[in-house]
Design a protein around this motif. Structure first.
Motif, PDB file in Angstrom:
ATOM      1  N   ARG A 104      47.043  30.784  41.173  1.00  0.00           N
ATOM      2  CA  ARG A 104      46.605  30.359  42.504  1.00  0.00           C
ATOM      3  C   ARG A 104      45.885  29.011  42.475  1.00  0.00           C
TER       4      ARG A 104
ATOM      5  N   LYS B  42      46.746  25.680  44.677  1.00  0.00           N
ATOM      6  CA  LYS B  42      45.761  24.981  45.516  1.00  0.00           C
ATOM      7  C   LYS B  42      45.751  23.487  45.206  1.00  0.00           C
TER       8      LYS B  42
ATOM      9  N   LYS C 189      48.799  21.838  46.636  1.00  0.00           N
ATOM     10  CA  LYS C 189      48.642  21.728  48.086  1.00  0.00           C
ATOM     11  C   LYS C 189      47.809  20.496  48.431  1.00  0.00           C
TER      12      LYS C 189
ATOM     13  N   VAL D 267      46.567  31.413  48.872  1.00  0.00           N
ATOM     14  CA  VAL D 267      47.021  30.152  49.489  1.00  0.00           C
ATOM     15  C   VAL D 267      48.180  30.476  50.439  1.00  0.00           C
TER      16      VAL D 267
END
Length: 488
Positions: free
Chosen positions: A124, A128, A131, A156
């Protein structure tokens, strides 16, 4: 349910079949910036054909793989080819090299950025980070479990997750294998993998005994410091497979993938055949449609069963449920009981069909005229020759009620009268008898007794065919249960 089905397209032809057989999106490679440089890829003015296909299949998306590790020279080459890339209607770029991010954001502001599976994104925190860099989607590393996917999606939720569901796997982390580079100086990270793990290795021992043992599947590798971990060596008719992984097959588990948070179901295989792209795409399309309630599970099942008729190895579920399944090696060859014989093009218009029939009538009249103008003895000799060699005076196609002509692109030999099957996007297969189809030469309207690759021909049949249909024939050399190094 808005789950994307993403299929491979190694060239324009495969792109058409990916769309025609149900893909919502397809991924391609351009020139030398893709990890599948041995795929045909796209070049010159093929962007015009791609634009036509996007217009023919409105709403379908196009993803471009730029997933090599870029050296300085590669970035320079890419910048020199910017205008070429801009000619394609690309919706998203698949990249692993973060150095390409600002370049793509500058020159292609409307295109999405997708993290390649080569980046080995399996947690994760990495999602992130991507992103924050502007990525809309992450193609997860193949080592991720369904449980981990759910955890990533929960952490997310606004980043799309793409995951492989079908195709070849690699004995390496996210496909980052060094074996090819070490043995051939062809780096998998530069798109030039030589698939060294599936080479024809010799087992160096008493040749007769070694081959005899290997053919049973009893010969294995064991590394000294890893006792109890066995990797099989399999000897076939003309090959030996070492460290060859199972294929991935998740068609029976798509509901679990969706529940885990996968937004895009991905099929591997830009180097695979048109036949593979069509049938695998179709199977997953029908399976997804069944989950969406568009068709019943019973209606979808025959299409899923057809996956057994596509070249494949023994399959498993990869890392999704239990990593131990991904650790099991199998023989390296793939095989299928069928050969793709021909691609069927557009249906001829009424006028075009009448023109072919008219050419046949004219040809028939011309042959008759020549016979009538001959000396009786010469005519008798010519007729005798026709009797011995009927191909010298083939019959011509006649206008038959309920029969239609279609463009035909032969890929292998098709003989009149043999068993053939039509397959199409929405019909599993149609077996036809000899009386239901003819091969016609469109230049003179005569009936051909056979065609093969390169022969101009049309198919004349009473079987109604959907656009994008294919013809397959059974491979006479196929033996169930026997592994052949067929090269497919």
């Amino acid at each position: 349910m808005s789950i994307e089905l993403l299929s491979p397209a190694g060239n324009v032809e495969k792109l058409y079949y990916a769309y025609a057989y149900g893909a919502d999106a397809a991924y391609i490679g351009l020139k030398k910036f893709s990890l599948r440089v041995k795929a045909d890829n796209f070049y010159e003015d093929e962007y015009k054909k791609v634009i036509e296909l996007k217009n023919q299949f409105p709403g379908r998306r196009l993803h471009c793989a730029l997933n090599i590790s870029f050296h300085n020279r590669d970035i320079d080459n890419f910048l020199q080819n910017i205008d070429y890339f801009k000619a394609y209607p690309i919706d998203a770029f698949i990249v692993q090299d973060i150095g390409m991010v600002p370049i793509l954001q500058k020159y292609f502001p409307e295109a999405e950025l997708h993290v390649s599976t080569q980046a080995s994104c399996v947690n994760r925190e990495a999602v992130k980070m991507y992103k924050s860099m502007g990525f809309k989607r992450v193609v997860l590393g193949r080592e991720v479990t369904l449980k981990e996917i759910r955890e990533i999606k929960d952490a997310v939720p606004d980043v799309e997750l793409e995951a492989f569901a079908h195709g070849a796997m690699c004995i390496a982390y996210a496909g980052r294998c060094l074996m090819s580079a070490y043995l051939t100086a062809r780096s998998a990270q530069a798109g030039a993998c030589s698939h060294t793990c599936r080479w024809d290795f010799d087992v160096l021992a008493d040749p007769a005994k070694a081959k005899q043992i290997a053919e049973t599947g009893a010969l294995v590798l064991e590394e000294k410091k890893r006792p109890g971990e066995y990797f099989p060596i399999y000897e076939g008719d003309d090959f030996t497979a070492v460290l060859s992984s199972k294929d991935l097959r998740m068609v029976e588990h798509l509901d679990d993938m969706i529940k885990a948070g996968v937004d895009s179901i991905k099929i591997e295989g830009r180097m695979k055949s048109v036949y593979y792209v069509a049938l695998v795409t179709r199977a997953y399309r029908k399976a997804l449609d069944a989950l969406d309630g568009k068709i019943s599970a019973a209606e979808a099942q025959p299409f899923v069963d057809e996956l057994e008729n596509v070249s494949h190895r023994e399959s498993g579920t990869g890392f999704y449920y239990n990593p131990a399944d991904a650790d099991k090696c199998v023989s390296g060859a793939t095989d299928s009981r069928y050969i793709l014989a021909a691609e069927i093009g557009k249906k001829l218009s009424v006028q075009e069909q009448e023109n072919v029939i008219a050419l046949g009538d004219e040809h028939e009249k011309q042959v008759q005229k020549e016979l009538e103008e001959m000396h009786p003895e010469a005519r008798k000799a010519r007729l005798k020759d026709f009797e011995i060699h009927p191909d010298k005076n083939p019959p011509v196609a006649k206008n038959t009620e309920g029969w239609f002509m279609y463009e035909l692109k032969p890929l292998n030999m098709i003989k009149a009268g043999e068993k053939i099957e039509f397959i199409s996007p929405d019909v599993v297969s149609t077996k036809v008898i000899a009386d239901d189809w003819l091969l016609v030469d469109p230049e003179n309207g005569t009936i051909r007794s056979w065609v093969c690759d390169g022969h101009l021909s049309v198919l004349y049949t009473k079987v109604p065919l959907q656009e994008g249909s294919l013809i397959r024939i059974e491979d006479p050399d196929y033996v169930p249960g026997k592994i052949r190094n067929s090269g497919r």
